[in-house]
Structures are given as C-alpha cells and as structure tokens.
Design an enzyme around this catalytic site. Structure first.
Site, PDB file in Angstrom:
ATOM      1  N   ARG A  80       0.822  -1.223   0.000  1.00  0.00           N
ATOM      2  CA  ARG A  80       0.000   0.000   0.000  1.00  0.00           C
ATOM      3  C   ARG A  80       0.850   1.266   0.000  1.00  0.00           C
ATOM      4  O   ARG A  80       0.485   2.270   0.633  1.00  0.00           O
ATOM      5  CB  ARG A  80      -0.920   0.030   1.225  1.00  0.00           C
ATOM      6  CG  ARG A  80      -1.901  -1.112   1.308  1.00  0.00           C
ATOM      7  CD  ARG A  80      -3.189  -0.743   0.599  1.00  0.00           C
ATOM      8  NE  ARG A  80      -4.211  -1.724   0.851  1.00  0.00           N
ATOM      9  CZ  ARG A  80      -5.302  -1.504   1.575  1.00  0.00           C
ATOM     10  NH1 ARG A  80      -5.498  -0.340   2.126  1.00  0.00           N
ATOM     11  NH2 ARG A  80      -6.183  -2.453   1.727  1.00  0.00           N
ATOM     12  N   ARG A 111      -3.196   6.926   1.277  1.00  0.00           N
ATOM     13  CA  ARG A 111      -3.648   8.153   1.940  1.00  0.00           C
ATOM     14  C   ARG A 111      -2.610   8.850   2.822  1.00  0.00           C
ATOM     15  O   ARG A 111      -2.793   9.998   3.194  1.00  0.00           O
ATOM     16  CB  ARG A 111      -4.910   7.859   2.768  1.00  0.00           C
ATOM     17  CG  ARG A 111      -6.142   7.698   1.894  1.00  0.00           C
ATOM     18  CD  ARG A 111      -7.290   7.137   2.666  1.00  0.00           C
ATOM     19  NE  ARG A 111      -7.007   5.761   3.074  1.00  0.00           N
ATOM     20  CZ  ARG A 111      -7.816   5.013   3.811  1.00  0.00           C
ATOM     21  NH1 ARG A 111      -8.938   5.513   4.281  1.00  0.00           N
ATOM     22  NH2 ARG A 111      -7.500   3.771   4.098  1.00  0.00           N
ATOM     23  N   ARG A 130      -6.611  11.765  -5.535  1.00  0.00           N
ATOM     24  CA  ARG A 130      -7.836  11.073  -5.113  1.00  0.00           C
ATOM     25  C   ARG A 130      -9.012  12.052  -5.067  1.00  0.00           C
ATOM     26  O   ARG A 130     -10.124  11.718  -5.488  1.00  0.00           O
ATOM     27  CB  ARG A 130      -7.559  10.452  -3.748  1.00  0.00           C
ATOM     28  CG  ARG A 130      -8.713   9.947  -2.962  1.00  0.00           C
ATOM     29  CD  ARG A 130      -9.111   8.552  -3.407  1.00  0.00           C
ATOM     30  NE  ARG A 130     -10.140   8.038  -2.518  1.00  0.00           N
ATOM     31  CZ  ARG A 130     -11.385   8.493  -2.462  1.00  0.00           C
ATOM     32  NH1 ARG A 130     -11.766   9.483  -3.234  1.00  0.00           N
ATOM     33  NH2 ARG A 130     -12.253   7.957  -1.606  1.00  0.00           N
ATOM     34  N   ASP A 139      -7.232  -2.346  -6.872  1.00  0.00           N
ATOM     35  CA  ASP A 139      -7.689  -2.957  -5.627  1.00  0.00           C
ATOM     36  C   ASP A 139      -8.077  -4.397  -5.905  1.00  0.00           C
ATOM     37  O   ASP A 139      -8.450  -4.736  -7.031  1.00  0.00           O
ATOM     38  CB  ASP A 139      -8.885  -2.205  -5.044  1.00  0.00           C
ATOM     39  CG  ASP A 139      -9.105  -2.594  -3.591  1.00  0.00           C
ATOM     40  OD1 ASP A 139      -8.418  -2.048  -2.715  1.00  0.00           O
ATOM     41  OD2 ASP A 139      -9.935  -3.490  -3.340  1.00  0.00           O
ATOM     42  N   TYR A 173     -14.933 -10.947   1.011  1.00  0.00           N
ATOM     43  CA  TYR A 173     -15.567  -9.636   0.791  1.00  0.00           C
ATOM     44  C   TYR A 173     -16.884  -9.784   0.039  1.00  0.00           C
ATOM     45  O   TYR A 173     -17.852  -9.068   0.304  1.00  0.00           O
ATOM     46  CB  TYR A 173     -14.610  -8.692   0.044  1.00  0.00           C
ATOM     47  CG  TYR A 173     -13.479  -8.220   0.933  1.00  0.00           C
ATOM     48  CD1 TYR A 173     -13.640  -7.103   1.751  1.00  0.00           C
ATOM     49  CD2 TYR A 173     -12.276  -8.914   0.997  1.00  0.00           C
ATOM     50  CE1 TYR A 173     -12.628  -6.684   2.596  1.00  0.00           C
ATOM     51  CE2 TYR A 173     -11.261  -8.504   1.833  1.00  0.00           C
ATOM     52  CZ  TYR A 173     -11.431  -7.387   2.640  1.00  0.00           C
ATOM     53  OH  TYR A 173     -10.440  -6.982   3.482  1.00  0.00           O
TER      54      TYR A 173
HETATM   55  O1  1CP Z   1      -0.153  -1.370  -2.449  1.00  0.00           O
HETATM   56  C1  1CP Z   1      -0.474  -0.426  -3.193  1.00  0.00           C
HETATM   57  O2  1CP Z   1      -0.058   0.722  -3.056  1.00  0.00           O
HETATM   58  C2  1CP Z   1      -1.350  -0.725  -4.387  1.00  0.00           C
HETATM   59  C3  1CP Z   1      -2.755  -0.568  -4.242  1.00  0.00           C
HETATM   60  C4  1CP Z   1      -3.609  -1.470  -3.349  1.00  0.00           C
HETATM   61  C5  1CP Z   1      -3.517  -2.834  -3.039  1.00  0.00           C
HETATM   62  C6  1CP Z   1      -2.423  -3.814  -3.383  1.00  0.00           C
HETATM   63  C7  1CP Z   1      -4.789  -0.985  -2.757  1.00  0.00           C
HETATM   64  C8  1CP Z   1      -5.248   0.430  -2.823  1.00  0.00           C
HETATM   65  N1  1CP Z   1      -5.437  -2.042  -2.169  1.00  0.00           N
HETATM   66  C9  1CP Z   1      -4.691  -3.175  -2.302  1.00  0.00           C
HETATM   67  C10 1CP Z   1      -4.993  -4.548  -1.857  1.00  0.00           C
HETATM   68  C11 1CP Z   1      -6.150  -4.773  -0.957  1.00  0.00           C
HETATM   69  N2  1CP Z   1      -7.384  -4.160  -0.964  1.00  0.00           N
HETATM   70  C12 1CP Z   1      -6.179  -5.799   0.024  1.00  0.00           C
HETATM   71  C13 1CP Z   1      -5.065  -6.791   0.274  1.00  0.00           C
HETATM   72  C14 1CP Z   1      -3.953  -6.260   1.086  1.00  0.00           C
HETATM   73  C15 1CP Z   1      -4.290  -5.807   2.511  1.00  0.00           C
HETATM   74  O3  1CP Z   1      -4.765  -6.636   3.308  1.00  0.00           O
HETATM   75  O4  1CP Z   1      -4.035  -4.625   2.796  1.00  0.00           O
HETATM   76  C16 1CP Z   1      -7.436  -5.749   0.656  1.00  0.00           C
HETATM   77  C17 1CP Z   1      -7.937  -6.631   1.779  1.00  0.00           C
HETATM   78  C18 1CP Z   1      -8.195  -4.711   0.023  1.00  0.00           C
HETATM   79  C19 1CP Z   1      -9.607  -4.338   0.310  1.00  0.00           C
HETATM   80  C20 1CP Z   1      -9.717  -2.905   0.666  1.00  0.00           C
HETATM   81  N3  1CP Z   1      -9.617  -1.888  -0.244  1.00  0.00           N
HETATM   82  C21 1CP Z   1      -9.845  -2.329   1.947  1.00  0.00           C
HETATM   83  C22 1CP Z   1      -9.913  -3.098   3.267  1.00  0.00           C
HETATM   84  C23 1CP Z   1     -11.305  -3.243   3.735  1.00  0.00           C
HETATM   85  C24 1CP Z   1     -11.446  -4.013   5.030  1.00  0.00           C
HETATM   86  O5  1CP Z   1     -11.959  -3.419   5.995  1.00  0.00           O
HETATM   87  O6  1CP Z   1     -11.094  -5.217   5.090  1.00  0.00           O
HETATM   88  C25 1CP Z   1      -9.876  -0.929   1.790  1.00  0.00           C
HETATM   89  C26 1CP Z   1     -10.051   0.142   2.848  1.00  0.00           C
HETATM   90  C27 1CP Z   1      -9.707  -0.670   0.379  1.00  0.00           C
HETATM   91  C28 1CP Z   1      -9.604   0.662  -0.286  1.00  0.00           C
HETATM   92  C29 1CP Z   1      -8.237   1.014  -0.751  1.00  0.00           C
HETATM   93  N4  1CP Z   1      -7.489   0.241  -1.614  1.00  0.00           N
HETATM   94  C30 1CP Z   1      -6.301   0.879  -1.898  1.00  0.00           C
HETATM   95  C31 1CP Z   1      -6.312   2.135  -1.176  1.00  0.00           C
HETATM   96  C32 1CP Z   1      -5.218   3.155  -1.223  1.00  0.00           C
HETATM   97  C33 1CP Z   1      -7.517   2.197  -0.460  1.00  0.00           C
HETATM   98  C34 1CP Z   1      -7.992   3.372   0.420  1.00  0.00           C
HETATM   99  C35 1CP Z   1      -9.179   4.039  -0.173  1.00  0.00           C
HETATM  100  C36 1CP Z   1      -9.057   5.501  -0.542  1.00  0.00           C
HETATM  101  O7  1CP Z   1      -8.018   6.042  -0.907  1.00  0.00           O
HETATM  102  O8  1CP Z   1     -10.119   6.142  -0.489  1.00  0.00           O
END
Ligand code: 1CP
Length: 356
Positions: A35, A39, A48, A85, A161
């Site tokens: 990640r 943010r 964003r 994502d 999910y």
């Molecule tokens: O790593 C990077 O920089 C690349 C982008 C990336 C990746 C690899 C994002 C951007 N998400 C992910 C993978 C991801 N997404 C995973 C697997 C890794 C981990 O466990 O962290 C999972 C479970 C998600 C699902 C997801 N997407 C969540 C978690 C929800 C939960 O409560 O379980 C969330 C909050 C997101 C949104 C998201 N994805 C990525 C970002 C930067 C964000 C934040 C949203 C935003 O900017 O508004």
C-alpha cells in the site's frame, strides 16, 4: 528444498528487485511497501480528490498511473505496485461495489449458489482492460531499474468480501457457507480462480515483472479448509499463469498462515513468500532455507508510525537475521494512513545505508 524454476534463459536484468528470485542475497535488500501509494501521501490525497471516488481513480488509467508512480518519485523504491484494488475482480464480474467514504468497501452480499447467477465471467474483459492500460502507462514511465508488481487478491480473501458484503472481523458468513455447502462455495472459488488467471496474465502482458497474490484472510481457516480454499486455488493460479509466463516470479502473501506457511510454499509453488508481522525474523530465515523461496516482510506498520530508535532496532534485526538469504524488505501488512511520510524516507535510508 523445492526446485526453483529455471530463470537462466531470462535476460540479465538491471532491476535489483529481481535478483533475489535468482537466488541472490542482496545487501542492501530491495525494498518496497505494501500500500505504498495511499492516503499517507499528500500527493495521493490530491489526485484522489480530483478523481472524486476511489473506483474512478482505479479505472482512470492516467490518474491510476500517476498515483502508482508517486511513491517511486518520492522514495525511489525498487518496485512500483500497480494502483488498483483486489475488489476490482468482483466488480468486473458484475457484483455491485462501492467504497463508502471513511468506511471501506460495500458489496451486495452473495451467500448461496443461486446468487452466483448474478455474476458473469464473460463481462470481466472490458473492466480489466482499463487496469491493463494503467500497467502499460506505468511501464512506459518507470525508471528501467524499477520493477513493476501486478497483483490480485487470492480467491479465498476476495470471496470473503463478496460473501460478507465488505470487510469483516472473522469472515463468519464465508466460513459457514464453505462448511455447509462446500460444493456450492467451490463454484465461487472456481469463478474467482479463472478470473484471477485472466487478470494476472493480462497484467504481465501489459508489462508487470512480478505478481503478488494477497491472501489477507488466509489466517481465519483451520488446516483442511486452508488446504482447500487457500492452497489449492492459489496453486491453480500459479500453475496456469506459469503455463503462459514461465519466468514471472509470483509472491504469495498468506497472512496469518503461521506454521502452515512452509507447506503453502511447497503446494502452491510461489517463488516468494510475504511474511506477516507475527512471523519472527528467525522463522523467516528458516522458511527461506527450508523452501528455497524469497522471503519478504515484515516490519510492523505501526513501528513505522512510531519511528525513532524503535524503528532502527526493528530494521537492524531484519537486516541482520536475513542478510544471507534472498530477501525483500517490506512491511508485514499495508502502510497505514497516519504514517508520517518522513518516517518512510527514514526507513528507506536505514535499509539502503544500514543501521549503525
Ligand atoms: O499497495 C499499493 O499501493 C497498491 C494498491 C492497493 C492494493 C495492493 C490498494 C489500494 N489495495 C490493495 C490490496 C487490498 N485491498 C487488500 C489486500 C492487502 C491488505 O490486506 O491490505 C485488501 C484486503 C483490500 C480491500 C480494501 N480496499 C480495503 C480493506 C477493507 C477491510 O476493511 O477489510 C480498503 C479500505 C480498500 C480501499 C483502498 N485500496 C487501496 C487504497 C489506497 C484504499 C484506500 C481508499 C481511498 O483512498 O479512499
């Protein structure tokens, strides 16, 4: 020791990130952070805001490429990770998805076989195409010494999910479906496995050098279920991607797998193992020796938030213990939004110059 795929035919690469996959223990090790675009970076928050919504950002190649490159420009990581994502796959399959501001993803839950009719694997290509265009754009703009990581969520984690309708503490509905109706649940896993192969192969075709399979919720399953829903589908994805792209290294991240990690590497055939924060450095070393896989990880993201001498102590331990095995420095889970950007700069410096 598991046999490594023959990479000898691959052109000698100037990318340090790929060296561990040829069995080299680099000093300093390559470094990137899960990640790393996100943010905690003001420039990410600006893009964003311009995009309006998270999904719009994921599906607009110019903006997604821009945020993919932001941490490379700022810190010079050895690898960029595609900005997208794991939930792009259910979205592409036709499950309704939205990201609620400050709450996370919301999906219309799928809890039985009948609901699988709402999904259509034939529809994926059009959505995936936009992500592949992002990969191609990033590839074109990336420094030639920087690797590009493509990714997907593992079928089990993505399924959680889809079934829960969003993030969950214990993945209870998904586990229950899998216990009560394994045949029906297998259809969902199969659908996700096929879509993931298509998604990953398209990313490699567009320019990804390495792939990572995120199995964030692998730790919620007892062993037989872990074999069936974590190892088996991941093994299928690895085998199928490798049939098309035999030389692309694949990193598995079975978070929370604990003592099952060694078998996970053997069964799935991943060349890299992402280790979570709970794995001791000595156990990562043992895993590297026992499996022949590159180990990656596993600084606690909150240690990075705390910074200071604590950060130095943890980095020193990881670099010291893992100095003689193929290793990639990373966090044990994703970077958190409250991370001060200057702590990330300090971390990269500590890894590159060493801790005195
Ligand atoms: O790593 C990077 O920089 C690349 C982008 C990336 C990746 C690899 C994002 C951007 N998400 C992910 C993978 C991801 N997404 C995973 C697997 C890794 C981990 O466990 O962290 C999972 C479970 C998600 C699902 C997801 N997407 C969540 C978690 C929800 C939960 O409560 O379980 C969330 C909050 C997101 C949104 C998201 N994805 C990525 C970002 C930067 C964000 C934040 C949203 C935003 O900017 O508004």
């Amino acid at each position: 020791m598991r046999g490594q795929p023959d990479l000898s035919g691959a052109p000698t690469s100037a990318k340090p990130f790929l060296a561990p996959f040829r069995g080299e223990a680099l000093a300093p090790p390559p470094v990137w952070l899960m990640r790393q675009a996100g943010r905690y970076l003001p420039e990410y928050r600006a893009t964003r805001a311009k995009a309006g919504s998270f999904l719009k950002l994921c599906y607009t190649p110019a903006m997604a490429a821009e945020v993919t490159l932001q941490p490379i420009v700022r810190y010079g990581f050895d690898a960029a990770i595609l900005f997208s994502d794991i939930l792009v796959v259910p979205d592409a399959l036709g499950q309704r998805l939205e990201f609620v501001e400050g709450e996370g993803p919301r999906l219309e839950p799928i809890r039985d076989v009948a609901s699988l009719a709402r999904l259509d694997a034939g529809k994926c290509a059009a959505t995936f195409e936009r992500v592949f265009e992002t990969v191609a754009r990033v590839r074109a703009d990336l420094p030639k010494e920087t690797a590009l990581i493509g990714f997907c969520g593992a079928p089990w984690t993505v399924a959680t999910y889809m079934v829960e309708g969003g993030g969950s503490k214990d993945q209870a509905e998904t586990r229950l479906w899998a216990y009560r109706d394994p045949g029906g649940f297998a259809q969902l896993i199969h659908l996700l496995t096929e879509a993931s192969v298509e998604y990953l192969c398209g990313q490699v075709k567009a320019g990804a050098d390495v792939l990572q399979i995120f199995d964030t919720w692998a730790g919620s399953l007892p062993k037989e279920q872990f074999f069936q829903w974590v190892e088996y589908p991941t093994a299928t994805i690895v085998r199928r991607v490798r049939e098309v792209y035999p030389n692309v290294p694949i990193i598995g991240f079975p978070r929370g797998s604990g003592v099952k990690a060694e078998r996970y590497v053997e069964v799935t055939g991943v060349q890299g193992l992402g280790c979570d924060t709970a794995t001791p450095a000595w156990a990562m070393h043992d895993l590297a020796r026992q499996t022949g896989a590159v180990v990656q990880g596993n600084l606690d993201p909150l240690v990075l938030v705390a910074g200071g001498p604590l950060l130095e102590a943890y980095v020193r331990e990881l670099l010291g213990v893992l100095r003689d095995v193929p290793y990639i420095f990373n966090l044990g889970h994703g970077i958190v939004p409250q991370t001060p950007p200057e702590h990330v700069a300090r971390l990269v410096d500590l890894v590159r110059k060493g801790v005195n």
